[in-house]
Design a protein around this motif. Structure first.
Motif, PDB file in Angstrom:
ATOM      1  N   ARG A  35       0.842  -1.206   0.000  1.00 32.55           N
ATOM      2  CA  ARG A  35       0.000   0.000   0.000  1.00 32.55           C
ATOM      3  C   ARG A  35       0.872   1.248   0.000  1.00 32.55           C
ATOM      4  NH1 ARG A  35      -1.460   3.173   4.150  1.00 32.55           N
ATOM      5  NH2 ARG A  35      -0.963   1.613   5.767  1.00 32.55           N
ATOM      6  N   GLU A  36       1.904   1.260   0.843  1.00 31.28           N
ATOM      7  CA  GLU A  36       2.756   2.434   0.941  1.00 31.28           C
ATOM      8  C   GLU A  36       3.610   2.641  -0.312  1.00 31.28           C
ATOM      9  OE1 GLU A  36       4.958   1.947   4.540  1.00 31.28           O
ATOM     10  OE2 GLU A  36       3.290   2.586   5.821  1.00 31.28           O
ATOM     11  N   GLY A  37       3.782   1.586  -1.093  1.00 29.22           N
ATOM     12  CA  GLY A  37       4.575   1.712  -2.313  1.00 29.22           C
ATOM     13  C   GLY A  37       3.763   2.050  -3.546  1.00 29.22           C
ATOM     14  N   LEU A  38       2.458   2.238  -3.387  1.00 26.46           N
ATOM     15  CA  LEU A  38       1.579   2.497  -4.529  1.00 26.46           C
ATOM     16  C   LEU A  38       0.991   3.891  -4.403  1.00 26.46           C
ATOM     17  CD1 LEU A  38       0.312   1.009  -7.034  1.00 26.46           C
ATOM     18  CD2 LEU A  38      -1.656   0.539  -5.570  1.00 26.46           C
ATOM     19  N   GLY A  52      -5.135   4.786 -10.147  1.00 30.78           N
ATOM     20  CA  GLY A  52      -6.231   5.427 -10.872  1.00 30.78           C
ATOM     21  C   GLY A  52      -7.050   6.371 -10.032  1.00 30.78           C
ATOM     22  N   LEU A  53      -6.449   6.898  -8.949  1.00 25.98           N
ATOM     23  CA  LEU A  53      -7.152   7.818  -8.068  1.00 25.98           C
ATOM     24  C   LEU A  53      -6.573   9.225  -8.205  1.00 25.98           C
ATOM     25  CD1 LEU A  53      -7.273   5.658  -4.815  1.00 25.98           C
ATOM     26  CD2 LEU A  53      -9.159   6.082  -6.401  1.00 25.98           C
ATOM     27  N   PRO A  54      -7.380  10.264  -7.990  1.00 28.19           N
ATOM     28  CA  PRO A  54      -6.853  11.627  -8.020  1.00 28.19           C
ATOM     29  C   PRO A  54      -5.959  11.877  -6.814  1.00 28.19           C
ATOM     30  CG  PRO A  54      -9.142  11.638  -7.309  1.00 28.19           C
ATOM     31  CD  PRO A  54      -8.840  10.228  -7.738  1.00 28.19           C
ATOM     32  N   PRO A 114       2.859   7.825   3.239  1.00 26.27           N
ATOM     33  CA  PRO A 114       3.311   7.447   1.897  1.00 26.27           C
ATOM     34  C   PRO A 114       2.303   6.522   1.223  1.00 26.27           C
ATOM     35  CG  PRO A 114       4.512   6.197   3.561  1.00 26.27           C
ATOM     36  CD  PRO A 114       3.684   7.211   4.296  1.00 26.27           C
ATOM     37  N   GLY A 115       2.211   6.645  -0.092  1.00 29.59           N
ATOM     38  CA  GLY A 115       1.357   5.734  -0.843  1.00 29.59           C
ATOM     39  C   GLY A 115      -0.123   5.982  -0.623  1.00 29.59           C
ATOM     40  N   LEU A 116      -0.901   4.920  -0.801  1.00 31.81           N
ATOM     41  CA  LEU A 116      -2.350   5.015  -0.638  1.00 31.81           C
ATOM     42  C   LEU A 116      -2.743   5.021   0.837  1.00 31.81           C
ATOM     43  CD1 LEU A 116      -3.634   2.469  -3.324  1.00 31.81           C
ATOM     44  CD2 LEU A 116      -3.454   4.957  -3.523  1.00 31.81           C
ATOM     45  N   ARG A 117      -3.898   5.593   1.106  1.00 26.21           N
ATOM     46  CA  ARG A 117      -4.488   5.494   2.438  1.00 26.21           C
ATOM     47  C   ARG A 117      -5.220   4.153   2.553  1.00 26.21           C
ATOM     48  NH1 ARG A 117      -6.054  10.832   0.694  1.00 26.21           N
ATOM     49  NH2 ARG A 117      -4.829  12.444   1.775  1.00 26.21           N
ATOM     50  N   ALA A 126      -6.017  -6.968  -6.586  1.00 31.57           N
ATOM     51  CA  ALA A 126      -6.324  -6.127  -7.745  1.00 31.57           C
ATOM     52  C   ALA A 126      -6.214  -4.651  -7.383  1.00 31.57           C
ATOM     53  CB  ALA A 126      -7.718  -6.446  -8.274  1.00 31.57           C
ATOM     54  N   ALA A 127      -6.691  -4.285  -6.203  1.00 37.47           N
ATOM     55  CA  ALA A 127      -6.621  -2.887  -5.771  1.00 37.47           C
ATOM     56  C   ALA A 127      -5.185  -2.415  -5.634  1.00 37.47           C
ATOM     57  CB  ALA A 127      -7.358  -2.719  -4.444  1.00 37.47           C
ATOM     58  N   LEU A 128      -4.305  -3.306  -5.185  1.00 31.66           N
ATOM     59  CA  LEU A 128      -2.898  -2.965  -4.995  1.00 31.66           C
ATOM     60  C   LEU A 128      -2.054  -3.212  -6.240  1.00 31.66           C
ATOM     61  CD1 LEU A 128      -2.370  -4.369  -1.387  1.00 31.66           C
ATOM     62  CD2 LEU A 128      -2.588  -1.979  -2.068  1.00 31.66           C
ATOM     63  N   ARG A 129      -2.710  -3.592  -7.321  1.00 32.93           N
ATOM     64  CA  ARG A 129      -2.039  -3.831  -8.603  1.00 32.93           C
ATOM     65  C   ARG A 129      -0.981  -4.924  -8.492  1.00 32.93           C
ATOM     66  NH1 ARG A 129      -5.854  -0.804  -9.446  1.00 32.93           N
ATOM     67  NH2 ARG A 129      -5.900   0.878 -10.989  1.00 32.93           N
ATOM     68  N   LEU A 130      -1.292  -5.968  -7.721  1.00 37.73           N
ATOM     69  CA  LEU A 130      -0.378  -7.091  -7.591  1.00 37.73           C
ATOM     70  C   LEU A 130      -0.581  -8.056  -8.746  1.00 37.73           C
ATOM     71  CD1 LEU A 130      -0.687  -7.932  -3.773  1.00 37.73           C
ATOM     72  CD2 LEU A 130       0.805  -6.273  -4.908  1.00 37.73           C
TER      73      LEU A 130
END
Length: 273
Positions: free
Chosen positions: A15-18, A24-26, A34-37, A73-77
């Motif tokens: 999560r912190e690396g994405l 695909g989020l604003p 860092p990264g996504l919440r 899928a959400a984390l693009r793994l």
């Protein structure tokens, strides 16, 4: 290796690396983390923020395969990382089946004979923690510049010869850390993997930083340049094979292009032995 579960540790690292744009989020304003919440991952995966937070914190240990795939899928793994997440999910609510009878350190006599039948080819057998369980004479000669030919990760990170032996040391270091992480995903409760990882984290800042990235990669066919103290630079092709009757072991075979300078150098090393 921390208060979190292996599953939670991996989710947090990925999560912190994405970044938001990667998912695909604003991306508006300054971010305090860092990264996504967490709530963004939860939204993308279609689960509640509280549920996802419990996963990261290790308070939820039985996610369904469908939830794990949605989070992947959400984390693009993809590829090995997705499979690693699935293994961690299985390990989070059921103890690993463990090592087959005979233990991880026993190399069968047929495999040992096979190693010795390749006098012109360096070959060795690795255990899950990258311990060298068996090797032939040419493999020992190739690694003679090291204090001990015993564990590939220790040799790369803790033996001064490692940085000379591997022309691309950073690549070798990254591979070792990623391979150990993959093995850890198969058996997070392994005392030997834990021992090796904790020793390396305590003694090598380079390893500690790589380990914290939670990157996963198994051994595969590659090419690399090794530098032997006497034979000089060697252009090696190597392949790794799973041992069918001992799936926790890998057979690693080094080869040189026939007729090449490396092939001649390996022949010279063999003759000295």
């Amino acid at each position: 290796m921390s208060d979190r579960t292996p599953l939670g540790e991996f989710l947090r690292a990925r999560r912190e690396g994405l970044g938001p744009r990667d998912a695909g989020l604003p991306a508006h304003g300054r971010r305090r983390v860092p990264g996504l919440r967490r709530e963004e991952v939860a939204l993308l995966a279609g689960v509640s923020s509280d549920y996802y937070m419990r996963l990261e914190q290790g308070r939820e240990t039985s996610p369904s395969p469908q939830v794990i795939d949605a989070i992947a899928a959400a984390l693009r793994l993809a590829g090995e990382e997705r499979e690693h997440l699935r293994r961690l999910r299985r390990a989070s609510h059921a103890r690993p089946r463990g090592i087959p009878a005979g233990g991880p350190d026993e190399v069968g006599p047929q495999l040992r004979r096979l190693l010795d039948s390749w006098p012109d080819t360096p070959a060795f057998v690795l255990g899950p923690a990258l311990d060298v369980l068996a090797h032939n004479a040419l493999a020992a000669a190739l690694h003679s510049g090291f204090r001990r030919f015993d564990n590939l990760a220790r040799m790369v990170f803790l033996d001064p010869a490692g940085r000379e032996f591997h022309r691309d040391w950073e690549r070798a270091a990254h591979s070792c850390a990623s391979e150990l992480r993959a093995a850890y995903g198969h058996d997070p409760d392994s005392p030997r993997i834990t021992e090796v990882v904790e020793t390396l984290r305590a003694k090598s800042e380079d390893f500690a930083q790589l380990w914290s990235r939670h990157e996963v990669k198994g051994k595969a066919r590659q090419e690399k340049v090794l530098v032997h103290p006497q034979a000089g630079a060697l252009e090696i092709q190597f392949s790794a094979f799973t041992v069918n009757d001992a799936p926790h072991q890998q057979l690693v075979v080094y080869q040189a292009e026939p007729g090449s300078a490396t092939a001649a150098a390996l022949a010279e090393l063999r003759s000295r032995g």
